[in-house]
Design an enzyme around this catalytic site. Sequence first.
Site: not given
Length: 227
Positions: A151, A78, A180
């Site tokens: 992550g 992610g 990010c």
Amino acid sequence: MTLVQTLPGDIELRISQTSVPYREALAEMTERNTAIAAGEARELIWFLEHPPVYTAGTSADRHELLDPRFDVVEAGRGGRYTYHGPGQRVVYVLLDLKKRARDARGFVHALEGWVIDTLADFGVEGFRSEGRIGIWTRDVDGREAKIGAIGVRIRKWVTMHGFSVNIHPDLTHFTGIVPCGIEEFGVTSLARLGKDADYASWDRALLARADHFLATLETRCPRETAS
């Protein structure tokens, strides 16, 4: 060279003494994730460092890749774009949540807490920030800055990927991306904050809190659906 030990619960602890290319680590991590899910391998916590690389999460926006001066790898985790490189401690956490609370958010929260508590051992106040992924602190100018990235990916309730903490990296390497996806805040490191730390001292402090991290995973509320 790689040091291999065993943590409580028969979890393999691997500490790589030489830099591991990201693609190589990703392939090994993916294979190990599958083996753990099948009951064919032990769980793993892996400490390592990567050569300079930009990794793209599942939400990565190409407009945030400003200067692809290093290899860019689709990570499958992610999040958005992240930098890894020398001077940054990366920790991959491959645990079977079927043996613990099936709580994805709780797992991420526990990872964050592990890093925040360890930063405190170095006199650094780390904290979470609502709506901003990662571990944050106050930089030398008093502004908030990211010192650690989070992550994860969970397949069949087995976790993979994990977190990274900036010990003494070249912070200019982060300028090739919008880290990010957050433009208005910078990045910092233990070295920039004047903390005398290296991998050995960071690893010792992190491992001293590993039992608490693992215990936290037992107390989260189980989820009804698998990931």
